[in-house]
Design a protein around this motif. Structure first.
Motif, PDB file in Angstrom:
ATOM      1  N   SER A  85       0.815  -1.215   0.000  1.00 17.48           N
ATOM      2  CA  SER A  85       0.000   0.000   0.000  1.00 17.48           C
ATOM      3  C   SER A  85       0.852   1.270   0.000  1.00 17.48           C
ATOM      4  O   SER A  85       0.384   2.326  -0.426  1.00 17.48           O
ATOM      5  N   LYS A  86       2.088   1.183   0.481  1.00 14.76           N
ATOM      6  CA  LYS A  86       2.929   2.380   0.594  1.00 14.76           C
ATOM      7  C   LYS A  86       3.238   3.007  -0.767  1.00 14.76           C
ATOM      8  O   LYS A  86       2.973   4.197  -0.962  1.00 14.76           O
ATOM      9  N   MET A  88       1.632   2.580  -3.432  1.00 14.21           N
ATOM     10  CA  MET A  88       0.366   2.916  -4.078  1.00 14.21           C
ATOM     11  C   MET A  88      -0.018   4.373  -3.842  1.00 14.21           C
ATOM     12  O   MET A  88      -0.627   5.016  -4.699  1.00 14.21           O
ATOM     13  N   MET A  89       0.338   4.903  -2.652  1.00 11.04           N
ATOM     14  CA  MET A  89      -0.046   6.269  -2.306  1.00 11.04           C
ATOM     15  C   MET A  89       0.598   7.307  -3.211  1.00 11.04           C
ATOM     16  O   MET A  89       0.134   8.444  -3.289  1.00 11.04           O
ATOM     17  N   THR A  90       1.682   6.923  -3.889  1.00  6.25           N
ATOM     18  CA  THR A  90       2.401   7.890  -4.730  1.00  6.25           C
ATOM     19  C   THR A  90       1.936   7.892  -6.176  1.00  6.25           C
ATOM     20  O   THR A  90       2.295   8.786  -6.947  1.00  6.25           O
ATOM     21  N   TRP A  97      -8.321   7.075  -5.252  1.00 10.84           N
ATOM     22  CA  TRP A  97      -7.115   6.268  -5.188  1.00 10.84           C
ATOM     23  C   TRP A  97      -6.502   6.295  -3.790  1.00 10.84           C
ATOM     24  O   TRP A  97      -6.022   5.268  -3.288  1.00 10.84           O
ATOM     25  N   ILE A  98      -6.527   7.460  -3.154  1.00  6.60           N
ATOM     26  CA  ILE A  98      -6.004   7.573  -1.792  1.00  6.60           C
ATOM     27  C   ILE A  98      -6.836   6.701  -0.849  1.00  6.60           C
ATOM     28  O   ILE A  98      -6.294   5.999   0.013  1.00  6.60           O
ATOM     29  N   ALA A 101      -5.800   3.040  -1.500  1.00  9.89           N
ATOM     30  CA  ALA A 101      -4.492   2.691  -0.940  1.00  9.89           C
ATOM     31  C   ALA A 101      -4.576   2.526   0.577  1.00  9.89           C
ATOM     32  O   ALA A 101      -4.011   1.582   1.148  1.00  9.89           O
ATOM     33  N   ARG A 102      -5.271   3.440   1.244  1.00 13.35           N
ATOM     34  CA  ARG A 102      -5.429   3.333   2.698  1.00 13.35           C
ATOM     35  C   ARG A 102      -6.231   2.096   3.069  1.00 13.35           C
ATOM     36  O   ARG A 102      -5.968   1.439   4.076  1.00 13.35           O
ATOM     37  N   VAL A 104      -6.348  -0.774   1.351  1.00 11.61           N
ATOM     38  CA  VAL A 104      -5.470  -1.937   1.184  1.00 11.61           C
ATOM     39  C   VAL A 104      -4.565  -2.101   2.402  1.00 11.61           C
ATOM     40  O   VAL A 104      -4.362  -3.210   2.914  1.00 11.61           O
ATOM     41  N   ASP A 105      -4.027  -0.986   2.886  1.00 13.25           N
ATOM     42  CA  ASP A 105      -3.170  -1.013   4.072  1.00 13.25           C
ATOM     43  C   ASP A 105      -3.928  -1.557   5.274  1.00 13.25           C
ATOM     44  O   ASP A 105      -3.460  -2.446   5.997  1.00 13.25           O
TER      45      ASP A 105
END
Length: 397
Positions: A85-86, A88-90, A97-98, A101-102, A104-105
């Motif tokens: 997930s890390k 992915m945030m970029t 999308w944010i 990503a959060r 998934v984390d």
């Protein structure tokens, strides 16, 4: 220290590395989200949804772990998703999308939590639960000291360059994945061919769980309704005209206190009773949130985050140790998963409500309401929960 087994060491180092990755980003996350257009209300909703995803999956995968008699596959998959997930945030800065990503984390956290805590519980006895869970929390939180410290150094040289930090955080996540392959399931009965587990089947555990479990968890859940994301504490510090360095600094200080105090308080809880130490933690929590209703200097916030670190050390690991001691060993992952499932639904409400209260009425009222509810829960635990529940499972005196 003979009670700290190889499995406990491996799990603790995995948590240490994962927390380095996560906590490197945590104190700058609200700042980063505000920089890409997220409002305080949207941040609250984001954190609430992410934690609700984690919680519901904790319940299901905890039940599935008990159902199959396996632990390590869930631990491995959970840590892998959190690591992925890390970066992915970029990739994009679009809100959807944010949120993904959060999620998934947090899904990774949900998959691993019940199985991991069951592994820890299996390595301990009722008389050592506090110190085993406390040791794990100390190692876990040590990552929350190292991670933000790395962030502080990075931002000193590259101020405002937040997105690159997500890629750097991927490295300790990969190391944690590698360590997870050192874990092995004990000689447990394997039950892979049983009937599939429905997603919400863990909710049925509430009906047949011990009465003391329902009383303890009910109190914990009411407390969760007022215990919103730490993002709001960091935003309060930031809004007090403190710079990024000071904001991250108080967060590092909080985690240092937490890491240093969790193990000793776990030992103290085994001697004095899990309930007593937990109640003391609730009192500190109420003091901190009442204090956060006011604006002060860096030293003022330093004192509050000192108390907040002691609160976390007295409650986080202790609550899981307490639950594992009042439920049957065969249902440990389900019991903890069910609690954390309900807990994250409450967290969704807590973060969203706190964000709304702050948005509409300001931070002062939001923090005072939180402090008052915490004191009510403290009285509930004193008056309703009997002392023998600390250290005895049903039918296991």
């Amino acid at each position: 220290m003979k009670y700290i087994t190889r499995t406990i060491w491996v799990l603790s180092f995995i948590s240490l590395l994962t927390d380095i990755a996560s906590e490197m980003l945590y104190p700058i996350m609200p700042i980063y989200l505000r920089s890409i257009g997220f409002s305080v209300l949207l941040i609250g909703i984001l954190e609430g949804i992410a934690e609700a995803t984690a919680g519901l999956s904790k319940g299901y995968f905890g039940k599935l772990s008990d159902h199959t008699g396996r632990r390590t596959p869930f631990v491995k998959l959970g840590y892998t998703l959190s690591a992925l997930s890390k970066p992915m945030m970029t990739a994009f800065i679009y809100p959807f999308w944010i949120f993904l990503a959060r999620t998934v984390d947090r899904l990774g956290k949900g998959i691993r939590t019940g199985a991991r805590d069951a592994l820890l519980s299996d390595e301990a006895t009722p008389a050592t639960k506090g110190r085993v869970f406390g040791f794990h929390r100390s190692m876990d939180t040590l990552g929350a000291v190292i991670g933000p410290s790395m962030a502080l150094v990075y931002l000193y040289f590259y101020p405002g360059q937040y997105r690159a930090m997500f890629l750097i955080a991927f490295i300790p996540g990969l190391l944690a994945i590698g360590l997870s392959f050192l874990l092995k399931d004990k000689n447990r009965e394997q039950k892979e061919n049983k009937v599939p587990v429905p997603f919400f089947s863990f909710l049925h555990y509430w009906k047949y769980s011990p009465a003391i479990y329902r009383k303890v968890v009910a109190g914990l859940l009411v407390f969760t309704l007022c215990n919103s994301s730490d993002f709001f504490l960091l935003l309060k510090v930031k809004q007090a005209s403190l710079n990024d360095t000071a904001t991250i600094g108080v967060y590092i200080f909080y985690n240092m206190v937490y890491a240093l105090a969790a193990f000793p308080l776990g030992i103290l809880a085994d001697k004095m009773g899990l309930k007593r130490v937990f109640i003391a933690g609730l009192f500190l929590f109420a003091l901190v949130y009442a204090g956060m209703a006011y604006t002060g200097s860096i030293y003022y916030y330093g004192i509050l985050f000192l108390l907040y670190g002691l609160y976390a050390a007295a409650t986080e690991g202790i609550s899981k140790a307490w639950i594992s001691n009042i439920t049957d060993k065969a249902d440990t992952a389900t019991a903890i998963g069910t609690y954390t499932g309900f807990q994250s639904i409450c967290t969704l409400l807590a973060s969203s409500i706190t964000g709304w209260l702050w948005f509409q009425f300001g931070a002062g009222l939001a923090f005072w309401i939180t402090a008052i509810i915490a004191l009510v829960v403290l009285l509930y635990f004193i008056l309703v929960i009997p002392k023998p529940s600390d250290n005895a499972r049903p039918n296991n005196p």
